[in-house]
Design an enzyme around this catalytic site. Structure first.
Site, PDB file in Angstrom:
ATOM      1  N   ASP A  58       0.819  -1.209   0.000  1.00  0.00           N
ATOM      2  CA  ASP A  58       0.000   0.000   0.000  1.00  0.00           C
ATOM      3  C   ASP A  58       0.856   1.263   0.000  1.00  0.00           C
ATOM      4  O   ASP A  58       1.443   1.620   1.023  1.00  0.00           O
ATOM      5  CB  ASP A  58      -0.895  -0.039   1.245  1.00  0.00           C
ATOM      6  N   ASP A 102      -1.991   5.601  -5.265  1.00  0.00           N
ATOM      7  CA  ASP A 102      -2.281   4.761  -4.097  1.00  0.00           C
ATOM      8  C   ASP A 102      -2.634   3.336  -4.508  1.00  0.00           C
ATOM      9  O   ASP A 102      -3.750   3.061  -4.955  1.00  0.00           O
ATOM     10  CB  ASP A 102      -3.427   5.404  -3.311  1.00  0.00           C
TER      11      ASP A 102
END
Length: 390
Positions: A84, A282
Site C-alpha cells: 500500500d 495509491d
C-alpha cells in the site's frame, strides 16, 4: 603463472559474488487479485503512551484487491499483505489478538521468533519494553472499524530481500472490515512522513541495509483475474511497459503525491484545477477519488447513463501531469455490471495540510505501470502492457 591463475580465479570469484549480489537485490512478488471490490474507507491513526505522555496522528486511505506474500521473524512466519503506497507502516495481527478478525487470519507470534524485540516507544525504535514499563499503543480508526496495536522489531523479508524494521502488531481488531478481507495485513510503502518513525518505513530500511539494486519499486496490476499482477523491488520491468516511462516529481512527501495541472474530457481541458491539483498514487485503494466539488463536476460532464445506454459514445478522461496527458478510456473509468454503469470516481475530501487531493487507485493503476523512486523522490508512469483485448 601460478600467481596469474590465482588472480584470475579471484577476479572470477569476485565477479560471481557481484552477480549473485545483484541478483539478490531484485525481487518480484506475484500479487493475487480479489474478485469483489471493497469500498474506500478513510483511516486515521493516533499513538498514545499507556501513561498518556505522547500523542500523534496520520491519515491514509485503505481498501484493496491486490495482495502478496512476505515473511517476518526467525524462523520465518508467512503473511499475505496489501502493498500500500497510501500508508507508511507494516501492520500485522499478533498472537495476542483474540478477536475473530485476527483469529481468522495468520497472526504474528513474537515468542516464536528468535529475532523479535518488543519495542516500547516509536521514538526509540531499538528500545525494548522494560518489565512493568510503559509502551506506546497505536489506534487506527477506519470508517467501519478499528485496530489497536503495539510496536515490534524483527527480520522482514519480501522474497529474498530482507531487512530489520519496526512494525505494528495488532492486539485488537474489529470484525468489520477485517474479518472479511482475504489478506492478513498491510505493508505500507508510503514515504517516511507517513510512518510512525524512520525505522518503521520498511522500504527505507531496505535502502539503509543496501539490499536493493536500486532504491525503487514498481507496480503492475493485471486487467483481469487471470492476468498476473506483480510488485518488483530494486528495479522496474520494461516488459510490463507498452510505451516510454516519464517521471513526475513528488510535490509533497508523505504520499507518493504529484502535481496535476488540469483534467481533460474528450481531449479538451476543463480548467478544474484552479491553481493546480494534487494526486496521490495509491496502490491500496480500489477506486479513484477526488474532492467533492471537482468529482461532482466531472460526473455531471461525463454524463454516464446508469443503464449504460451511452457507453459507446462516452469520451476519454485525461489527467494532465506536466507535458503529458494520462488518458483513461470509458472501459477504464466506468464500472459496468449487471446493475448498470457508474463512474469509478468517489468523492473524498482529505483536509489540509495533506489535502485536498485526488487518489489514483486501481482503475488508473491497471492502465499505467508505475515506478516509485525513493532517491530522486519521483513517480514514473508508462502505459501498461496488457494483452490486445485489454
Amino acid at each position: 603463472l601460478h600467481q596469474r591463475l590465482q588472480q584470475r580465479r579471484q577476479q572470477q570469484q569476485q565477479q560471481q559474488q557481484r552477480e549473485n549480489m545483484q541478483d539478490s537485490q531484485v525481487h518480484t512478488i506475484q500479487l493475487f487479485r480479489r474478485h469483489r471490490r471493497e469500498p474506500l474507507s478513510f483511516v486515521s491513526s493516533k499513538v498514545r503512551r499507556r501513561a498518556g505522555a505522547r500523542t500523534g496522528s496520520q491519515s491514509a486511505v485503505h481498501a484493496s484487491e491486490y495482495y502478496g506474500k512476505i515473511t517476518v521473524g526467525t524462523p520465518p512466519q508467512e503473511f499475505s499483505v496489501v502493498f500500500d503506497t497510501g500508508s507508511g507502516n507494516l501492520l500485522l495481527p499478533s498472537k495476542q489478538c483474540k478477536d475473530e478478525a485476527c483469529t481468522s487470519h495468520r497472526r504474528f507470534d513474537a515468542a516464536a521468533s528468535k529475532t523479535a524485540l518488543d519495542v516500547a516507544f516509536s521514538s526509540a525504535p531499538d528500545g525494548a519494553v522494560e518489565k512493568g514499563g510503559d509502551r506506546d499503543v497505536v489506534t487506527i480508526t477506519f470508517g467501519t472499524g478499528e485496530i489497536s496495536g503495539v510496536f515490534v522489531k524483527d527480520h522482514i523479508c519480501v522474497g529474498k530481500i530482507c531487512t530489520h524494521a519496526d512494525f505494528v502488531a495488532a492486539t485488537e481488531e474489529s470484525d468489520e472490515p477485517f474479518s472479511l478481507v482475504p489478506f492478513d495485513g498491510i505493508f505500507g510503502l508510503g514515504l517516511q512522513q507517513m510512518s510512525e518513525g524512520p525505522h518503521f518505513n520498511v522500504f527505507d530500511c531496505m535502502i539503509r541495509d543496501k539490499v536493493l539494486k536500486a532504491p525503487i519499486f514498481a507496480v503492475f496490476f493485471g486487467a483481469t483475474d487471470t492476468e498476473p499482477s506483480e510488485i518488483t523491488f530494486g528495479q522496474y520491468n520494461e516488459s510490463r511497459m507498452a510505451g516510454p516511462l516519464f517521471w513526475a516529481p513528488v510535490s509533497n512527501p508523505g504520499y507518493w503525491q504529484v502535481g496535476m495541472t488540469d483534467i481533460t474530457i474528450g481531449g479538451l481541458r476543463q480548467a478544474l484545477c484552479h491553481g493546480g491539483c494534487e494526486v496521490a498514487v495509491d496502490t491500496g485503494t480500489s477506486l479513484m477519488a477526488g474532492p467533492t466539488d471537482i468529482v461532482n463536476d466531472l460526473t455531471h460532464k461525463l454524463a454516464v447513463a446508469s443503464n449504460c445506454s451511452n457507453f459507446d459514445k462516452l469520451p476519454d478522461l485525461g489527467f494532465v501531469l506536466g507535458d503529458h496527458v494520462l488518458t483513461l478510456k470509458p472501459d477504464d473509468y466506468v464500472d459496468k455490471s449487471e446493475d448498470g454503469c457508474s463512474v469509478a470516481l468517489m468523492t473524498l475530501d482529505i483536509p489540509p495540510p495533506k489535502g485536498p487531493l485526488f487518489i489514483f487507485g486501481d482503475p488508473f493503476l491497471r492502465k499505467y505501470y508505475t515506478v516509485y523512486d525513493r532517491q530522486e523522490l519521483r513517480v514514473g508512469f508508462a502505459l501498461a502492457a496488457h494483452p490486445p483485448e485489454h
